[in-house]
Design a protein around this motif. Sequence first.
Motif, PDB file in Angstrom:
ATOM      1  N   THR A   1       2.991  16.567   3.307  1.00 58.45           N
ATOM      2  CA  THR A   1       1.842  16.249   2.468  1.00 58.45           C
ATOM      3  C   THR A   1       2.227  15.226   1.404  1.00 58.45           C
ATOM      4  OG1 THR A   1       0.990  18.488   2.770  1.00 58.45           O
ATOM      5  CG2 THR A   1       0.070  17.206   0.944  1.00 58.45           C
ATOM      6  N   PHE A   2       1.411  14.186   1.276  1.00 56.63           N
ATOM      7  CA  PHE A   2       1.637  13.121   0.307  1.00 56.63           C
ATOM      8  C   PHE A   2       0.409  13.004  -0.588  1.00 56.63           C
ATOM      9  CE2 PHE A   2       1.195   8.710  -1.060  1.00 56.63           C
ATOM     10  CZ  PHE A   2       2.461   8.409  -1.544  1.00 56.63           C
TER      11      PHE A   2
ATOM     12  N   HIS B   1       7.512  12.594  -2.190  1.00 52.27           N
ATOM     13  CA  HIS B   1       7.532  11.723  -3.359  1.00 52.27           C
ATOM     14  C   HIS B   1       7.300  10.263  -2.973  1.00 52.27           C
ATOM     15  CE1 HIS B   1      11.824  11.768  -2.038  1.00 52.27           C
ATOM     16  NE2 HIS B   1      11.767  10.502  -2.346  1.00 52.27           N
ATOM     17  N   PRO B   2       6.890   9.439  -3.923  1.00 50.61           N
ATOM     18  CA  PRO B   2       6.689   8.018  -3.629  1.00 50.61           C
ATOM     19  C   PRO B   2       7.956   7.389  -3.068  1.00 50.61           C
ATOM     20  CG  PRO B   2       5.789   8.560  -5.787  1.00 50.61           C
ATOM     21  CD  PRO B   2       6.549   9.770  -5.327  1.00 50.61           C
TER      22      PRO B   2
ATOM     23  N   ASP C   1      10.823  16.741  -0.353  1.00 50.72           N
ATOM     24  CA  ASP C   1      10.005  17.949  -0.400  1.00 50.72           C
ATOM     25  C   ASP C   1       8.775  17.701   0.472  1.00 50.72           C
ATOM     26  OD1 ASP C   1       8.358  20.096  -0.917  1.00 50.72           O
ATOM     27  OD2 ASP C   1       8.357  19.851  -3.107  1.00 50.72           O
ATOM     28  N   LEU C   2       8.732  18.328   1.642  1.00 47.85           N
ATOM     29  CA  LEU C   2       7.654  18.047   2.588  1.00 47.85           C
ATOM     30  C   LEU C   2       6.302  18.575   2.122  1.00 47.85           C
ATOM     31  CD1 LEU C   2       9.512  18.689   5.948  1.00 47.85           C
ATOM     32  CD2 LEU C   2       9.143  16.524   4.748  1.00 47.85           C
TER      33      LEU C   2
ATOM     34  N   THR D   1       0.857  -1.183   0.000  1.00 44.45           N
ATOM     35  CA  THR D   1       0.000   0.000   0.000  1.00 44.45           C
ATOM     36  C   THR D   1       0.889   1.228   0.000  1.00 44.45           C
ATOM     37  OG1 THR D   1      -0.039   0.149   2.416  1.00 44.45           O
ATOM     38  CG2 THR D   1      -1.766  -1.167   1.366  1.00 44.45           C
ATOM     39  N   GLU D   2       0.331   2.350  -0.369  1.00 39.91           N
ATOM     40  CA  GLU D   2       1.021   3.619  -0.150  1.00 39.91           C
ATOM     41  C   GLU D   2       0.850   3.987   1.326  1.00 39.91           C
ATOM     42  OE1 GLU D   2       0.941   6.339  -3.863  1.00 39.91           O
ATOM     43  OE2 GLU D   2      -1.036   5.407  -3.810  1.00 39.91           O
ATOM     44  N   PRO D   3       1.707   4.880   1.840  1.00 44.32           N
ATOM     45  CA  PRO D   3       1.585   5.231   3.258  1.00 44.32           C
ATOM     46  C   PRO D   3       0.199   5.781   3.570  1.00 44.32           C
ATOM     47  CG  PRO D   3       3.010   6.779   2.083  1.00 44.32           C
ATOM     48  CD  PRO D   3       2.775   5.629   1.164  1.00 44.32           C
ATOM     49  N   GLU D   4      -0.325   5.369   4.736  1.00 39.90           N
ATOM     50  CA  GLU D   4      -1.669   5.760   5.132  1.00 39.90           C
ATOM     51  C   GLU D   4      -1.625   6.539   6.445  1.00 39.90           C
ATOM     52  OE1 GLU D   4      -4.703   2.417   4.074  1.00 39.90           O
ATOM     53  OE2 GLU D   4      -2.875   1.427   4.792  1.00 39.90           O
ATOM     54  N   GLU D   5      -2.604   7.419   6.627  1.00 41.50           N
ATOM     55  CA  GLU D   5      -2.751   8.121   7.900  1.00 41.50           C
ATOM     56  C   GLU D   5      -3.187   7.123   8.972  1.00 41.50           C
ATOM     57  OE1 GLU D   5      -4.317  12.304   5.978  1.00 41.50           O
ATOM     58  OE2 GLU D   5      -5.351  10.414   5.658  1.00 41.50           O
TER      59      GLU D   5
END
Length: 388
Positions: free
Chosen positions: A315-316, A168-169, A163-164, A105-109
């Motif tokens: 932010t992602f 980036h992935p 870059d916050l 998965t992509e990072p999740e909150e």
Amino acid sequence: MGGPDAAAAVWTEDGWLAYLYRPGVVLARDEHWRDVAELLGAERVGGERSQQLRGLTVLTVPIDDQTETLGHLTRVDLELGVGIATPDHIMFVTPGGCGQCCPATEPEELDGAVAPYPPITSDTGAGTGVFVSVVDTGWWPAAATDPATPWLAGVTGDPETIDLNHIHPYAGHGTFIAGVVRNQAPAAQIRVEGFLPLGGAAYESEMVIQLGEALALSPDIISLSAGCPTREELPLLSFEVFWEQRLSHQKGTILVAAAGNDSHRLPFWPAAFPWTVSVGALDADGKRADYSNYGSWVDVYALGTDLVNAFPTGTFYCHQPPNEGEKREFTGLAKWSGTSFSTPLVSGLIAARMSQHGISARIAADELLAEARVAGRRGVGPVLEPNN
């Protein structure tokens, strides 16, 4: 360092990515390169970096289009033998497979999830005197002093550029992994090597040079959450030579490698080598995660789903369907899944066992794998649980 500046893809008939490679380049052992060069009209790549390969030669071959590289390799197979020359495969934090990524998965909150997860072991001395090298995207230094991630104090590494405002992935991947190791071995010395750049990819020929540089620091454990499928499912030639020329001579040091997230049993390298500790992923219910690769070449399965650990504050934006374009905000922690994270969990367990019994990484790994086989589950295989 930048990612691969050239790439070509081979796809299966049913639309899955079979492997990626570097067009116009082939690899050969030092004892074979002249035969390959003569057959193909190839030229040897020189320079300081190539000299660090120790036993492996990089050759450029004449091509008018990318696919001619594979034609050259077919000719070598027929006239010199299968495996005499191979592609310079591209290794990924993201392996091939129908858009699926490693992490799965992509990072999740967090959404209320407990941090960290798995919880930090109660044995605060676990990992004392053990040095773990995490070969990955690099280190986010702020995590070492962030009140949200105190377990990362003292970790070092190659700083990762992030870059916050638009993470980036794969950013923070190495830092997250270091945190998972520390949860199982809070006293271990950890260094995160920045060998996988933006995009999380590197040529295998470059990766083994970087692994050699990591090995020069004499780590007990190298944790690698990257790999790739290969042409004809043959072993990565560069890693074969790396084992023969370097790693096999460093007594006790082990490579713990992710099994990949393509949901199939085909070998994923370098995890499929018999001299690695290859790690698949479990879900929270103890079943094999549906994204995890599997098969007789996987040594052990450990929790890889919904782990919580350090992640850059920022932010992602999601890149993978069905969440493509979704904005996610992070404040030092994230929830993530994949064999990328079951791998450092096992690395941490090995480090803890080393310090507990005063033994080498190889012996500690052998003991834990023996226990994992006893605890094996039907439909899964050998399993290891986090330390409490």
